[in-house]
Write an enzyme that holds these catalytic residues in place. Sequence first.
Site, PDB file in Angstrom:
ATOM      1  N   ASP A   2     -17.879   0.961  12.269  1.00 56.86           N
ATOM      2  CA  ASP A   2     -17.985   2.187  11.472  1.00 56.86           C
ATOM      3  C   ASP A   2     -16.871   2.118  10.429  1.00 56.86           C
ATOM      4  O   ASP A   2     -15.684   2.115  10.781  1.00 56.86           O
ATOM      5  CB  ASP A   2     -17.816   3.410  12.384  1.00 56.86           C
ATOM      6  CG  ASP A   2     -17.931   4.730  11.628  1.00 56.86           C
ATOM      7  OD1 ASP A   2     -17.702   4.749  10.398  1.00 56.86           O
ATOM      8  OD2 ASP A   2     -18.235   5.751  12.269  1.00 56.86           O
ATOM      9  N   ASN A   6     -20.950  -3.559   1.986  1.00 58.49           N
ATOM     10  CA  ASN A   6     -22.223  -2.999   1.548  1.00 58.49           C
ATOM     11  C   ASN A   6     -22.429  -1.543   1.987  1.00 58.49           C
ATOM     12  O   ASN A   6     -23.056  -0.766   1.267  1.00 58.49           O
ATOM     13  CB  ASN A   6     -23.364  -3.867   2.105  1.00 58.49           C
ATOM     14  CG  ASN A   6     -24.708  -3.184   2.026  1.00 58.49           C
ATOM     15  OD1 ASN A   6     -25.316  -3.085   0.971  1.00 58.49           O
ATOM     16  ND2 ASN A   6     -25.187  -2.679   3.176  1.00 58.49           N
ATOM     17  N   TYR A  33     -20.960  10.513  -5.560  1.00 59.26           N
ATOM     18  CA  TYR A  33     -21.423   9.128  -5.385  1.00 59.26           C
ATOM     19  C   TYR A  33     -20.995   8.271  -6.569  1.00 59.26           C
ATOM     20  O   TYR A  33     -20.423   7.192  -6.405  1.00 59.26           O
ATOM     21  CB  TYR A  33     -22.941   9.098  -5.218  1.00 59.26           C
ATOM     22  CG  TYR A  33     -23.505   7.694  -5.111  1.00 59.26           C
ATOM     23  CD1 TYR A  33     -23.405   6.986  -3.916  1.00 59.26           C
ATOM     24  CD2 TYR A  33     -24.102   7.077  -6.203  1.00 59.26           C
ATOM     25  CE1 TYR A  33     -23.907   5.696  -3.824  1.00 59.26           C
ATOM     26  CE2 TYR A  33     -24.608   5.789  -6.114  1.00 59.26           C
ATOM     27  CZ  TYR A  33     -24.508   5.105  -4.921  1.00 59.26           C
ATOM     28  OH  TYR A  33     -24.990   3.814  -4.816  1.00 59.26           O
ATOM     29  N   LYS A  62     -18.218   5.087  -6.743  1.00 58.87           N
ATOM     30  CA  LYS A  62     -18.518   3.722  -7.166  1.00 58.87           C
ATOM     31  C   LYS A  62     -17.632   3.305  -8.352  1.00 58.87           C
ATOM     32  O   LYS A  62     -17.312   2.134  -8.510  1.00 58.87           O
ATOM     33  CB  LYS A  62     -20.008   3.585  -7.516  1.00 58.87           C
ATOM     34  CG  LYS A  62     -20.919   3.705  -6.294  1.00 58.87           C
ATOM     35  CD  LYS A  62     -20.688   2.602  -5.274  1.00 58.87           C
ATOM     36  CE  LYS A  62     -21.671   2.657  -4.119  1.00 58.87           C
ATOM     37  NZ  LYS A  62     -21.478   1.593  -3.124  1.00 58.87           N
TER      38      LYS A  62
HETATM   39  N1  LIG Z   1     -30.709   1.475  -3.014  1.00 51.43           N
HETATM   40  C1  LIG Z   1     -30.271   1.495  -4.265  1.00 51.43           C
HETATM   41  O1  LIG Z   1     -31.078   1.713  -5.196  1.00 51.43           O
HETATM   42  C2  LIG Z   1     -28.820   1.221  -4.564  1.00 51.43           C
HETATM   43  C3  LIG Z   1     -28.438   1.125  -5.912  1.00 51.43           C
HETATM   44  C4  LIG Z   1     -27.104   0.838  -6.202  1.00 51.43           C
HETATM   45  C5  LIG Z   1     -26.205   0.647  -5.164  1.00 51.43           C
HETATM   46  N2  LIG Z   1     -26.595   0.780  -3.863  1.00 51.43           N
HETATM   47  C6  LIG Z   1     -25.600   0.546  -2.808  1.00 51.43           C
HETATM   48  O2  LIG Z   1     -26.110  -0.369  -1.857  1.00 51.43           O
HETATM   49  C7  LIG Z   1     -25.413  -0.199  -0.620  1.00 51.43           C
HETATM   50  C8  LIG Z   1     -26.402  -0.189   0.531  1.00 51.43           C
HETATM   51  O3  LIG Z   1     -27.168   0.994   0.466  1.00 51.43           O
HETATM   52  P1  LIG Z   1     -28.745   1.032   0.681  1.00 51.43           P
HETATM   53  O4  LIG Z   1     -29.328   1.432  -0.618  1.00 51.43           O
HETATM   54  O5  LIG Z   1     -29.223  -0.183   1.331  1.00 51.43           O
HETATM   55  O6  LIG Z   1     -28.874   2.322   1.631  1.00 51.43           O
HETATM   56  P2  LIG Z   1     -29.219   2.447   3.190  1.00 51.43           P
HETATM   57  O7  LIG Z   1     -30.561   1.897   3.484  1.00 51.43           O
HETATM   58  O8  LIG Z   1     -28.974   3.873   3.521  1.00 51.43           O
HETATM   59  O9  LIG Z   1     -28.138   1.522   3.872  1.00 51.43           O
HETATM   60  C9  LIG Z   1     -26.786   1.929   3.983  1.00 51.43           C
HETATM   61  C10 LIG Z   1     -26.186   1.273   5.181  1.00 51.43           C
HETATM   62  O10 LIG Z   1     -24.816   1.703   5.272  1.00 51.43           O
HETATM   63  C11 LIG Z   1     -24.617   2.134   6.607  1.00 51.43           C
HETATM   64  N3  LIG Z   1     -23.518   3.081   6.733  1.00 51.43           N
HETATM   65  C12 LIG Z   1     -23.413   4.324   6.226  1.00 51.43           C
HETATM   66  N4  LIG Z   1     -22.258   4.874   6.637  1.00 51.43           N
HETATM   67  C13 LIG Z   1     -21.627   3.950   7.401  1.00 51.43           C
HETATM   68  C14 LIG Z   1     -20.402   3.922   8.118  1.00 51.43           C
HETATM   69  N5  LIG Z   1     -19.571   4.982   8.155  1.00 51.43           N
HETATM   70  N6  LIG Z   1     -20.061   2.774   8.767  1.00 51.43           N
HETATM   71  C15 LIG Z   1     -20.878   1.709   8.772  1.00 51.43           C
HETATM   72  N7  LIG Z   1     -22.066   1.690   8.148  1.00 51.43           N
HETATM   73  C16 LIG Z   1     -22.428   2.806   7.463  1.00 51.43           C
HETATM   74  C17 LIG Z   1     -25.949   2.730   7.040  1.00 51.43           C
HETATM   75  O11 LIG Z   1     -25.977   2.850   8.446  1.00 51.43           O
HETATM   76  P3  LIG Z   1     -26.954   3.893   9.184  1.00 51.43           P
HETATM   77  O12 LIG Z   1     -28.307   3.250   9.205  1.00 51.43           O
HETATM   78  O13 LIG Z   1     -26.349   4.001  10.536  1.00 51.43           O
HETATM   79  O14 LIG Z   1     -26.929   5.163   8.398  1.00 51.43           O
HETATM   80  C18 LIG Z   1     -26.876   1.664   6.488  1.00 51.43           C
HETATM   81  O15 LIG Z   1     -26.917   0.555   7.350  1.00 51.43           O
HETATM   82  C19 LIG Z   1     -24.610   1.082  -0.760  1.00 51.43           C
HETATM   83  O16 LIG Z   1     -23.259   0.765  -1.013  1.00 51.43           O
HETATM   84  C20 LIG Z   1     -25.234   1.749  -1.980  1.00 51.43           C
HETATM   85  O17 LIG Z   1     -24.340   2.596  -2.641  1.00 51.43           O
HETATM   86  C21 LIG Z   1     -27.886   1.048  -3.549  1.00 51.43           C
END
Ligand SMILES: NC(=O)c1ccc[n+]([C@@H]2O[C@H](COP(=O)([O-])OP(=O)(O)OC[C@H]3O[C@@H](n4cnc5c(N)ncnc54)[C@H](OP(=O)(O)O)[C@@H]3O)[C@@H](O)[C@H]2O)c1
Length: 251
Positions: free
Chosen positions: A65, A92, A166, A170
């Site tokens: 975490d 990530n 958010y 970033k």
């Molecule tokens: N998707 C997009 O369009 C996009 C665009 C730009 C940047 N991003 C970035 O990409 C990264 C991944 O996000 P995603 O889009 O793949 O979203 P996601 O599907 O919600 O994945 C986020 C991951 O982070 C985990 N997480 C959240 N809080 C945590 C904590 N306290 N400790 C450990 N793990 C934690 C979540 O775990 P749980 O499953 O337990 O919640 C999940 O595994 C993020 O940094 C996000 O800002 C995403």
Amino acid sequence: MASRIALITGANSGIGFAIAKELAAAPEGFHVLLAGRTLSKVESAISEIETSGHGANGLTALELDVTNQTSIQTAASAVKQKFGRLDVLINNAGIENRDTDLVTKFHETFATNVLGPVLVSAAFRSLLLASPAPYSVYIGSVTSSLTSIVNPDSYLRTTTAGTNAYRASKTALNMIAMHEQLEVKDTPLKVRIMCPGFVVSNLRGTSEEARSGGGRAGDPASSARLLLSILRGERDGDAQGLITTSGVCPW
Ligand SMILES: NC(=O)c1ccc[n+]([C@@H]2O[C@H](COP(=O)([O-])OP(=O)(O)OC[C@H]3O[C@@H](n4cnc5c(N)ncnc54)[C@H](OP(=O)(O)O)[C@@H]3O)[C@@H](O)[C@H]2O)c1
């Protein structure tokens, strides 16, 4: 025998999971450490990769975490004991908290998206420096760009409900990454920050509409391919920028 050990935070979902799959299938022979805050979710993710026939070089579940210092230290100790080094660290894990309470929204967002990566990187630094060719990669976002938010022609000049925490987190992460790059400039550690693009994940919510961004979000496999190209040194020329699939986003 795996030639490189890679750890991904938040690896059970979305982009982190796509990266885990990509590395598990890559010819480099990665042993992938899938870290997540709920072990059962990480174990399901590992089963899915194994079912797809990948992960021959090893898949390890790690409880981590990023908002809990004890959890981070325990994970780092486990990696030290089992592997003695880390070749790739991918910060990530992230959240997009839109709570209407400002204190909750900003505290939770910055604890996860900024302080989390800072603590994780600090805990794993010595293990990365034990690798002959280590990488530290941060998953950022083009929504962080200050240049874009003051550009009247940019699609990023928006103020969608509550995304200020958010986006600011970033922007802070950009500085954390570039600061780390400076801190380790006399070591082999390569520090990079990339935007994965607008892709399907649970970031915006778990309904199909939210996951797909109203049908506009792309496939996180493209984010994973970008990450792999960075690890292959193909984007070394963009080391001092926010790396995207199509180039570099202005800070
Ligand atoms: N998707 C997009 O369009 C996009 C665009 C730009 C940047 N991003 C970035 O990409 C990264 C991944 O996000 P995603 O889009 O793949 O979203 P996601 O599907 O919600 O994945 C986020 C991951 O982070 C985990 N997480 C959240 N809080 C945590 C904590 N306290 N400790 C450990 N793990 C934690 C979540 O775990 P749980 O499953 O337990 O919640 C999940 O595994 C993020 O940094 C996000 O800002 C995403």
